[in-house]
Motif scaffolding. Structure first.
Motif, PDB file in Angstrom:
ATOM      1  N   GLU A  92      -9.163   1.329 -12.762  1.00 24.93           N
ATOM      2  CA  GLU A  92      -9.379   0.154 -11.897  1.00 24.93           C
ATOM      3  C   GLU A  92     -10.158  -0.940 -12.616  1.00 24.93           C
ATOM      4  O   GLU A  92     -10.160  -2.090 -12.190  1.00 24.93           O
ATOM      5  CB  GLU A  92     -10.090   0.574 -10.595  1.00 24.93           C
ATOM      6  CG  GLU A  92      -9.200   1.426  -9.710  1.00 24.93           C
ATOM      7  CD  GLU A  92      -9.679   1.570  -8.278  1.00 24.93           C
ATOM      8  OE1 GLU A  92     -10.759   1.068  -7.932  1.00 24.93           O
ATOM      9  OE2 GLU A  92      -8.958   2.218  -7.495  1.00 24.93           O
ATOM     10  N   ARG A  95      -7.684  -3.044 -14.675  1.00 19.12           N
ATOM     11  CA  ARG A  95      -6.690  -3.799 -13.899  1.00 19.12           C
ATOM     12  C   ARG A  95      -7.404  -4.966 -13.232  1.00 19.12           C
ATOM     13  O   ARG A  95      -8.304  -4.753 -12.427  1.00 19.12           O
ATOM     14  CB  ARG A  95      -6.103  -2.859 -12.839  1.00 19.12           C
ATOM     15  CG  ARG A  95      -4.864  -3.385 -12.180  1.00 19.12           C
ATOM     16  CD  ARG A  95      -4.265  -2.346 -11.256  1.00 19.12           C
ATOM     17  NE  ARG A  95      -5.176  -1.964 -10.178  1.00 19.12           N
ATOM     18  CZ  ARG A  95      -5.353  -0.718  -9.753  1.00 19.12           C
ATOM     19  NH1 ARG A  95      -4.703   0.272 -10.296  1.00 19.12           N
ATOM     20  NH2 ARG A  95      -6.194  -0.457  -8.778  1.00 19.12           N
ATOM     21  N   SER A  99      -9.470  -3.976  -6.341  1.00 17.66           N
ATOM     22  CA  SER A  99      -9.057  -2.592  -6.607  1.00 17.66           C
ATOM     23  C   SER A  99      -8.369  -2.007  -5.376  1.00 17.66           C
ATOM     24  O   SER A  99      -9.026  -1.587  -4.429  1.00 17.66           O
ATOM     25  CB  SER A  99     -10.284  -1.745  -6.939  1.00 17.66           C
ATOM     26  OG  SER A  99     -11.027  -2.316  -7.980  1.00 17.66           O
ATOM     27  N   TYR A 100      -7.047  -1.993  -5.389  1.00 17.40           N
ATOM     28  CA  TYR A 100      -6.310  -1.394  -4.277  1.00 17.40           C
ATOM     29  C   TYR A 100      -5.987   0.060  -4.602  1.00 17.40           C
ATOM     30  O   TYR A 100      -5.439   0.362  -5.670  1.00 17.40           O
ATOM     31  CB  TYR A 100      -5.006  -2.145  -4.002  1.00 17.40           C
ATOM     32  CG  TYR A 100      -5.206  -3.536  -3.462  1.00 17.40           C
ATOM     33  CD1 TYR A 100      -5.827  -3.744  -2.237  1.00 17.40           C
ATOM     34  CD2 TYR A 100      -4.764  -4.647  -4.173  1.00 17.40           C
ATOM     35  CE1 TYR A 100      -6.017  -5.026  -1.729  1.00 17.40           C
ATOM     36  CE2 TYR A 100      -4.945  -5.932  -3.680  1.00 17.40           C
ATOM     37  CZ  TYR A 100      -5.571  -6.118  -2.457  1.00 17.40           C
ATOM     38  OH  TYR A 100      -5.752  -7.380  -1.967  1.00 17.40           O
ATOM     39  N   THR A 101      -6.285   0.943  -3.662  1.00 14.24           N
ATOM     40  CA  THR A 101      -6.042   2.371  -3.867  1.00 14.24           C
ATOM     41  C   THR A 101      -4.569   2.657  -4.157  1.00 14.24           C
ATOM     42  O   THR A 101      -4.246   3.489  -4.999  1.00 14.24           O
ATOM     43  CB  THR A 101      -6.501   3.146  -2.616  1.00 14.24           C
ATOM     44  OG1 THR A 101      -7.885   2.885  -2.451  1.00 14.24           O
ATOM     45  CG2 THR A 101      -6.281   4.636  -2.752  1.00 14.24           C
ATOM     46  N   ASP A 103      -2.386   0.966  -5.775  1.00 11.21           N
ATOM     47  CA  ASP A 103      -2.050   0.712  -7.191  1.00 11.21           C
ATOM     48  C   ASP A 103      -2.575   1.838  -8.070  1.00 11.21           C
ATOM     49  O   ASP A 103      -1.920   2.262  -9.024  1.00 11.21           O
ATOM     50  CB  ASP A 103      -2.657  -0.613  -7.664  1.00 11.21           C
ATOM     51  CG  ASP A 103      -2.091  -1.796  -6.897  1.00 11.21           C
ATOM     52  OD1 ASP A 103      -0.945  -1.697  -6.425  1.00 11.21           O
ATOM     53  OD2 ASP A 103      -2.800  -2.817  -6.770  1.00 11.21           O
ATOM     54  N   THR A 104      -3.755   2.321  -7.736  1.00  8.94           N
ATOM     55  CA  THR A 104      -4.373   3.397  -8.515  1.00  8.94           C
ATOM     56  C   THR A 104      -3.556   4.678  -8.396  1.00  8.94           C
ATOM     57  O   THR A 104      -3.253   5.338  -9.389  1.00  8.94           O
ATOM     58  CB  THR A 104      -5.810   3.629  -8.002  1.00  8.94           C
ATOM     59  OG1 THR A 104      -6.497   2.392  -8.132  1.00  8.94           O
ATOM     60  CG2 THR A 104      -6.523   4.713  -8.774  1.00  8.94           C
ATOM     61  N   ARG A 106      -0.421   4.946  -7.616  1.00  7.56           N
ATOM     62  CA  ARG A 106       0.865   4.748  -8.327  1.00  7.56           C
ATOM     63  C   ARG A 106       0.683   4.928  -9.828  1.00  7.56           C
ATOM     64  O   ARG A 106       1.523   5.544 -10.482  1.00  7.56           O
ATOM     65  CB  ARG A 106       1.398   3.348  -8.057  1.00  7.56           C
ATOM     66  CG  ARG A 106       2.074   3.214  -6.715  1.00  7.56           C
ATOM     67  CD  ARG A 106       2.771   1.855  -6.700  1.00  7.56           C
ATOM     68  NE  ARG A 106       3.299   1.540  -5.400  1.00  7.56           N
ATOM     69  CZ  ARG A 106       3.156   0.335  -4.832  1.00  7.56           C
ATOM     70  NH1 ARG A 106       2.476  -0.613  -5.434  1.00  7.56           N
ATOM     71  NH2 ARG A 106       3.695   0.105  -3.654  1.00  7.56           N
ATOM     72  N   GLU A 107      -0.398   4.388 -10.364  1.00  6.53           N
ATOM     73  CA  GLU A 107      -0.632   4.510 -11.818  1.00  6.53           C
ATOM     74  C   GLU A 107      -0.833   5.965 -12.223  1.00  6.53           C
ATOM     75  O   GLU A 107      -0.301   6.415 -13.233  1.00  6.53           O
ATOM     76  CB  GLU A 107      -1.859   3.694 -12.236  1.00  6.53           C
ATOM     77  CG  GLU A 107      -1.517   2.257 -12.573  1.00  6.53           C
ATOM     78  CD  GLU A 107      -2.666   1.516 -13.230  1.00  6.53           C
ATOM     79  OE1 GLU A 107      -3.045   1.869 -14.358  1.00  6.53           O
ATOM     80  OE2 GLU A 107      -3.208   0.591 -12.587  1.00  6.53           O
ATOM     81  N   LYS A 110       2.418   7.676 -12.378  1.00  6.28           N
ATOM     82  CA  LYS A 110       3.168   7.338 -13.597  1.00  6.28           C
ATOM     83  C   LYS A 110       2.669   8.187 -14.762  1.00  6.28           C
ATOM     84  O   LYS A 110       3.441   8.694 -15.562  1.00  6.28           O
ATOM     85  CB  LYS A 110       2.971   5.857 -13.931  1.00  6.28           C
ATOM     86  CG  LYS A 110       4.158   5.027 -13.569  1.00  6.28           C
ATOM     87  CD  LYS A 110       4.033   3.634 -14.156  1.00  6.28           C
ATOM     88  CE  LYS A 110       4.466   2.622 -13.106  1.00  6.28           C
ATOM     89  NZ  LYS A 110       3.836   1.334 -13.258  1.00  6.28           N
ATOM     90  N   TYR A 134      -4.868  -1.658   2.208  1.00  9.78           N
ATOM     91  CA  TYR A 134      -3.648  -2.316   1.778  1.00  9.78           C
ATOM     92  C   TYR A 134      -2.508  -1.283   1.648  1.00  9.78           C
ATOM     93  O   TYR A 134      -2.688  -0.252   1.001  1.00  9.78           O
ATOM     94  CB  TYR A 134      -3.950  -2.995   0.433  1.00  9.78           C
ATOM     95  CG  TYR A 134      -2.825  -3.776  -0.173  1.00  9.78           C
ATOM     96  CD1 TYR A 134      -2.235  -4.835   0.530  1.00  9.78           C
ATOM     97  CD2 TYR A 134      -2.379  -3.484  -1.450  1.00  9.78           C
ATOM     98  CE1 TYR A 134      -1.221  -5.566  -0.042  1.00  9.78           C
ATOM     99  CE2 TYR A 134      -1.361  -4.217  -2.034  1.00  9.78           C
ATOM    100  CZ  TYR A 134      -0.784  -5.249  -1.325  1.00  9.78           C
ATOM    101  OH  TYR A 134       0.215  -5.964  -1.900  1.00  9.78           O
ATOM    102  N   LYS A 135      -1.378  -1.568   2.287  1.00  6.14           N
ATOM    103  CA  LYS A 135      -0.180  -0.703   2.236  1.00  6.14           C
ATOM    104  C   LYS A 135      -0.488   0.740   2.624  1.00  6.14           C
ATOM    105  O   LYS A 135      -0.063   1.692   1.965  1.00  6.14           O
ATOM    106  CB  LYS A 135       0.456  -0.748   0.850  1.00  6.14           C
ATOM    107  CG  LYS A 135       0.954  -2.137   0.488  1.00  6.14           C
ATOM    108  CD  LYS A 135       2.022  -2.083  -0.574  1.00  6.14           C
ATOM    109  CE  LYS A 135       2.577  -3.482  -0.783  1.00  6.14           C
ATOM    110  NZ  LYS A 135       3.351  -3.637  -1.981  1.00  6.14           N
TER     111      LYS A 135
END
Ligand code: ATP
Ligand code: MG
Length: 210
Positions: A92, A95, A99-101, A103-104, A106-107, A110, A134-135
Motif C-alpha cells: 500500500e 501504490r 489505500s483501498y482494501t 486493490d490490496t 487483488r494485488e 496476483k 470501497y467496492k
C-alpha cells in the motif's frame, strides 16, 4: 530460504490451498492488540502466514493526523520480526493515492495466485464500517473476513449479508488502541507492556507523539 519460497511446491508454484492472513492497519503505533489478533487468527484458521500491511493514506483519517509512514513501517517491522509467520508488506506504500482494501487483496491474489484463500483480519470496529468500504460487495467475494471482538463494538449490529461472510474471533478483551498509546506518550504515562519493548524504545528515541 525466505518464507515465500517455503510456500512454493517443487515446481516453484505457490501451494493451491495457501491460506494467507492480511492484517491491514495504520499501525500508529503497532501494539499488542494487533499482534495478539494476528497470531490468534493464524492459529485458529491455520494460516500459512499473516502479512501486516501498513496503509499509506487511510481513507478514514486525515493525512496530517498520522505519523510519517517511515516510522509506522519501521515499528511494524520491529514488532513482527521475531515471529517467523509474520511478514510486512509495502504494497500500500508503493501504490500512490488512498489505500483501498480491494486493490490490496487483488494485488495479493496476483502475487499468490487466484486460488489462494485470503483471510482479511480486522477488529470489530473496522468491520462494523464495512458498509462504507470501497467496492465492498466485490471485496466480500474475494476474501473471507475475520473480525476480532473489541470492547465497545457490537458485531450483532451488522446486516445479514455481512454477518454471513464474517468469521468472528472471540479474543480476551484488549481495550488497547493506538489512540490511547499516543495520548499516553504525550502525557508521560506508561506504555510498557502494551507495546513491545522495541517499539517503545523507537517511540522515545524518535520523539514520536510528544
Ligand atoms: P487508532 O486508535 O489510531 O484508530 P487502532 O488501535 O484502532 O488505532 P489501527 O491501526 O487503526 O489501530 O487498526 C488496525 C486493525 O487492528 C483494525 O482492523 C482494528 O480494528 C484492529 N485492532 C486494533 N486494536 C485492536 C484490539 N485492541 N483488539 C482487536 N483488534 C484491534
Ligand atoms: Mg483504528
Amino acid at each position: 530460504m525466505n518464507s515465500s519460497q517455503s510456500e512454493k511446491d517443487k515446481n516453484g508454484q505457490f501451494e493451491k490451498d495457501l491460506r494467507l492472513g492480511i492484517m491491514g492497519g495504520v499501525f500508529d503505533p503497532i501494539h499488542i492488540g494487533h499482534l495478539f489478533t494476528a497470531e490468534e487468527a493464524r492459529i485458529k484458521f491455520n494460516l500459512h502466514k499473516v502479512i501486516f500491511v501498513p496503509s499509506l493514506q487511510p481513507i478514514h483519517k486525515r493525512n496530517d493526523q498520522i505519523t510519517d509512514i517511515k516510522h509506522r513501517l519501521k515499528m511494524t517491522y520491529l514488532a513482527t520480526e521475531d515471529n517467523p509467520y509474520f511478514e510486512v508488506s509495502k504494497i500500500e506504500i508503493n501504490r500512490p493515492g488512498p489505500s483501498y482494501t480491494i486493490d490490496t487483496v487483488r494485488e495479493f491474489r496476483k502475487i499468490y495466485g487466484w486460488q489462494t484463500n485470503i483471510f482479511f483480519i480486522t477488529g470489530a470496529d473496522a468491520f462494523l464500517e464495512i458498509d462504507t468500504w470501497y467496492k465492498k460487495d466485490e471485496l466480500i467475494k474475494l476474501c473471507q473476513f475475520v473480525a476480532a471482538t473489541r470492547p465497545g463494538y457490537d458485531l450483532d449490529k451488522l446486516n445479514d449479508n455481512f454477518k454471513k461472510v464474517l468469521k468472528i474471533m472471540e479474543i480476551p478483551a484488549l481495550a488497547i488502541s493506538s489512540t490511547d498509546i499516543r495520548y499516553r506518550v504525550k502525557n508521560n504515562l506508561n506504555i510498557k507492556y502494551i507495546v513491545l519493548e522495541e517499539v517503545r524504545d523507537y517511540i522515545y528515541k524518535n520523539k514520536l507523539y510528544v
